[in-house]
Design an enzyme around this catalytic site. Structure first.
Site, PDB file in Angstrom:
ATOM      1  N   CYS A   1      -0.474   4.088   2.141  1.00 23.93           N
ATOM      2  CA  CYS A   1      -0.252   3.895   3.577  1.00 23.93           C
ATOM      3  C   CYS A   1       1.197   4.190   3.964  1.00 23.93           C
ATOM      4  O   CYS A   1       1.450   4.794   5.009  1.00 23.93           O
ATOM      5  CB  CYS A   1      -0.565   2.456   3.976  1.00 23.93           C
ATOM      6  SG  CYS A   1      -2.136   1.819   3.371  1.00 23.93           S
ATOM      7  N   ASP A   2       2.139   3.745   3.149  1.00 22.71           N
ATOM      8  CA  ASP A   2       3.534   3.685   3.593  1.00 22.71           C
ATOM      9  C   ASP A   2       4.523   4.529   2.800  1.00 22.71           C
ATOM     10  O   ASP A   2       5.698   4.618   3.174  1.00 22.71           O
ATOM     11  CB  ASP A   2       4.007   2.224   3.557  1.00 22.71           C
ATOM     12  CG  ASP A   2       3.187   1.330   4.482  1.00 22.71           C
ATOM     13  OD1 ASP A   2       2.776   1.823   5.543  1.00 22.71           O
ATOM     14  OD2 ASP A   2       2.957   0.169   4.125  1.00 22.71           O
TER      15      ASP A   2
ATOM     16  N   CYS B   1       0.836  -1.207   0.000  1.00 25.57           N
ATOM     17  CA  CYS B   1       0.000   0.000   0.000  1.00 25.57           C
ATOM     18  C   CYS B   1       0.866   1.250   0.000  1.00 25.57           C
ATOM     19  O   CYS B   1       1.363   1.666   1.050  1.00 25.57           O
ATOM     20  CB  CYS B   1      -0.935  -0.005   1.208  1.00 25.57           C
ATOM     21  SG  CYS B   1      -1.999   1.448   1.276  1.00 25.57           S
TER      22      CYS B   1
END
Length: 307
Positions: free
Chosen positions: A135-136, A132
């Site tokens: 997300c990261d 992701c």
């Protein structure tokens, strides 16, 4: 055993649905699954969930979700649902040898990333291996990364990562992309993105953090080493919908189809869906929680109308 509302799944969507349903006096029961908590249970730092300015560990965040749902009377059972029957009312839900009936059901069984299955991947997930970018990506400022995949998702991930990374290499097993022409053109036109054709990742290296990968040329079979700071796997997600095949309408990729635009109702009246099991676009904890809230409100209103 008869229940007014059964919730299947225990990620942000299922537990938010439980919180709202419990506060509405629906006395929900949640079948969490043997592996409870959803994808956040394998996520280390969560820095993009509102209300946690210093970030929070994924498992810790899910523990907070559970405690809040339980505070209002949610009953949590860490078991797998083994069979459902939505053809008649009340609906039937089997948990092994135990059978439950329910007036309404919220499905929040989520989805999971498709992984490469190579040595080093599992050990380094959350330590430089991710599925992701949204997300990261923030953690990889000025780093060199690879994105594995050749579809639209891989292109989107790669383009997003160029906001942070110094260089992004797309590793694809073929010599042309599966992505749509417009997405492929955007990726190929970006100065920070390089293509590595006819290549697969066969191993991910690193002790505490990713340090490199082994690549194999699919045309020649030769292997080579590549130093890298992070690996983003973008070869697809699989919704957890095996239980619902031939029971509810699914799209071509197996996601639950939402019958009412902007709502949570599935193809069977009284069955609602929340989170990644019906969302192949956003796949964020906060959007999953939002649809969990929506599903609980939809279920509450539907139940009130039945009465």
């Amino acid at each position: 055993m008869h229940e007014k509302l059964v919730i299947i799944g225990s990620g942000p969507a299922g537990l938010t649905a439980a919180l709202y349903a419990a506060r509405a006096d629906l006395n929900p029961i949640v079948f969490e699954g043997l592996v409870a908590g959803g994808q956040l249970m394998i996520t280390t730092d969560v820095e993009n969930y509102p209300g946690f300015p210093d970030g929070i560990l994924g498992p810790e965040l899910m523990d907070q979700f559970r405690k809040q749902a339980e505070r209002f009377g949610t009953r949590l059972h860490q078991v797998d649902v083994t069979e459902v029957d939505f053809s008649t009312r009340p609906f039937r839900i089997n948990v092994g040898a135990d059978e439950y009936t329910a007036d309404a059901v919220i499905i929040a069984t989520g989805a999971s990333a498709t992984w490469l299955g190579v040595p080093g991947e599992e050990k380094l997930t959350g330590k430089g291996v991710s599925a992701c970018a949204t997300c990261d990506g923030f953690f990889f400022r000025d780093k060199e990364l690879i994105v594995v995949g050749g579809g639209d998702t891989a292109m989107e991930e790669a383009l997003f990562l160029t906001k942070f990374a110094s260089k992004v290499t797309i590793v694809h097993r073929r010599d042309e992309l599966r992505a749509s022409k417009i997405m492929a053109a955007r990726a190929e036109a970006n100065d920070k993105i390089e293509m590595r054709w006819n290549s697969i990742v066969t191993e991910i290296h690193g002790d505490d953090l990713v340090s490199g990968v082994t690549l194999e040329d699919t045309a020649t079979g030769k292997s080579s080493e590549m130093a890298i700071d992070g690996v983003f796997v973008a070869i697809g997600h699989k919704p957890t919908t095996n239980l619902f095949v031939d029971k509810l309408d699914l799209d071509d990729n197996g996601y639950l189809i939402i019958a009412d635009s902007g709502g949570t109702r599935t193809s069977v009246e009284g069955i609602f869906a929340a989170g990644d099991v019906a969302d192949h676009i956003y796949r964020q904890a906060v959007t999953a929680a939002g649809t969990g809230c929506m599903a609980a409100i939809d279920a509450e209103r539907w139940l009130a109308h039945q009465e």
